[in-house]
Enzyme design. Structure first.
Site, short mmCIF file in Angstrom:
data_model
loop_
_atom_site.label_atom_id
_atom_site.label_comp_id
_atom_site.label_asym_id
_atom_site.label_seq_id
_atom_site.Cartn_x
_atom_site.Cartn_y
_atom_site.Cartn_z
N GLY A 216 0.83 -1.21 0.00
CA GLY A 216 0.00 0.00 0.00
C GLY A 216 0.85 1.24 0.00
O GLY A 216 2.05 1.19 -0.29
N ASN A 217 0.23 2.35 0.28
CA ASN A 217 0.99 3.61 0.35
C ASN A 217 0.44 4.47 1.48
O ASN A 217 -0.55 4.11 2.12
CB ASN A 217 0.94 4.34 -0.99
N ARG A 218 1.08 5.60 1.70
CA ARG A 218 0.78 6.37 2.90
C ARG A 218 -0.29 7.45 2.68
O ARG A 218 -0.44 8.34 3.52
CB ARG A 218 2.07 7.00 3.42
#
Ligand code: CTP
Length: 410
Positions: A216-218
């Site tokens: 995923g990402n932030r």
């Protein structure tokens, strides 16, 4: 502040246009004035020129000493075509007062003066404030002409009632007060999104590795949520597709939750058709594991190799299929260097109308931050939005997207 083009046509109410210009300048706008020949019988060009310090134009053949620029702008190096250059850089065009004759010409698409040629070539929001004697205003010819203008997306400002110019006459046909004209111009510029249908995506997608882990990402979703909230508050109908966002749904907004990039793609496909503007603020994961383990992967002492494949580029796919009148807004999180050039390249590659770029190497604007600083890039302008709350940044994004959409859907 904005660049207002004011067209003044022949009528006693022309004197109110002077006060309009004074108020607009006091509010920080820059103004250029186009007068019809007959309006000069009611009021002198020198009056406007005195207030503005810039020349008034009447004939489409006359040379513009400012070469199509607004006061305070740098003059272009070449001599542009007058009636095309001014409208190209104007943010809004108001014709006030609009006489019965000028209304008829504008409705008929005539182009026989600087005012009428410019009006015809103008892609910015256009407003027309008719002012005339009641019998002229109520004549079916004028009524029909105003309807024609409205049907073409021109904002027709209803005249007021009261005593008219000719002695003893009373009725409808008075030009609204200058402050009201300025309010209408400002709301055409900034505000109202009623009638707009927005599709907004927010958050970051997650691609499962196994039942408990993901790639995923932030992205927090705060920027997309702020856009959805402000658009709804400004009158738009908003559908928000949220990818893993732990935030309350803004009041009045319809929300759909998704997890992965392909779920986000499907949700966008489902809702794009009914939308005027897509604001693609989500950060889709660009890669997903080729194989997803059905059971939780066991810890190993050496390496775990994950093979990732690219996900689909949702925005590029949507832009290939977008209808002519739809406006697509992408985001670009760039990291240092020539961020703006890369964002421009992304705008072209993805086929979108506007890119909101932020430089994630700037330590003040982290992923989960409540502030942001962006550069809004489109083919017609580059707007730097200095560091501000995400709601304020959202408003600036919506202002630009709205203007682009109005121009596109003319
Ligand atoms: N985007 C998308 N689908 C993807 C990846 C990105 O629709 N699979 C959208 C984002 O929502 C954003 C825009 O494309 O509006 C730009 O995203 P960004 O991550 O900056 O671009 P990338 O396509 O990942 O390009 P690069 O890796 O070259 O920066």
């Amino acid at each position: 502040m904005s660049k207002i083009l004011l067209g003044v046509s022949g009528g006693i109410a022309a004197y109110k246009a002077v006060e309009f210009v004074r108020l607009a300048v006091a509010a920080g706008h820059t103004v250029r004035v186009l007068m019809t020949a007959s309006s000069r019988r009611f009021i002198g060009a020198e009056t406007f020129e005195g207030i503005l310090g810039s020349p008034v134009l009447t004939s489409e053949f006359e040379k513009d000493p400012l070469r199509g620029s607004f006061p305070g702008e740098q003059l272009p190096g070449h001599e542009p075509i007058g009636h095309l250059a001014l409208v190209e850089s104007a943010d809004v065009f108001l014709v006030a007062p609009a006489s019965a004759n000028t209304v008829a010409k504008l409705a008929g698409g005539q182009a026989d003066s600087m005012l009428t040629t410019s009006f015809l070539a103008c892609e910015a929001p256009r407003l027309v404030a008719p002012a005339m004697n009641e019998r002229m205003y109520l004549d079916p010819a004028t009524t029909r002409n105003l309807e024609v203008l409205s049907e073409r997306g021109v904002d027709v400002i209803e005249p007021g009632s009261g005593s008219l110019a000719s002695k003893g006459e009373y009725g409808i046909g008075r030009l609204p007060e200058p402050a009201e004209l300025l309010r209408r111009v400002e709301s055409a510029l900034n505000g109202d999104l009623s009638g707009f249908r927005l599709l907004v995506t927010a958050g970051g997608t997650r691609e499962p590795i196994d039942p408990v882990r993901f790639v995923g990402n932030r992205s927090s979703g705060r920027m997309g949520f702020a856009v959805a909230e402000r658009a709804q508050a400004r009158g738009a109908e908003v559908i928000l597709i949220a990818a893993n966002v732990n935030m309350a749904t803004p009041a009045g907004v319809t929300r759909h939750d998704v997890e992965t990039t392909s779920e986000l793609a499907v949700a966008c496909e489902d809702h794009i058709a009914g939308s005027d503007v897509l604001v693609m603020a989500a950060a889709p994961a660009d890669f997903r594991p080729v194989q997803v383990s059905s059971g939780k992967l066991k810890r190993t002492d050496d390496f775990l190799e994950l093979r990732l494949e690219a996900t689909e580029d949702i925005l590029a796919t949507l832009s290939n299929r977008a209808a002519a009148g739809q406006t697509l807004v992408g985001f670009a999180a760039e990291h240092g260097g020539d961020a703006e050039a890369r964002a421009r390249e992304k705008m072209a590659r993805k086929g979108v109308d506007m890119i909101v770029m932020n430089d994630v190497s700037d330590p003040r604007i982290g992923f989960d931050s409540s502030v942001n600083a962006v550069t809004i890039i489109s083919s017609s302008e580059t707007v730097e939005v200095e560091i501000a709350g995400k709601h304020e940044v959202a408003d600036r994004i919506l202002d630009s997207a709205r203007l682009i959409h109005l121009k596109k859907s003319r």
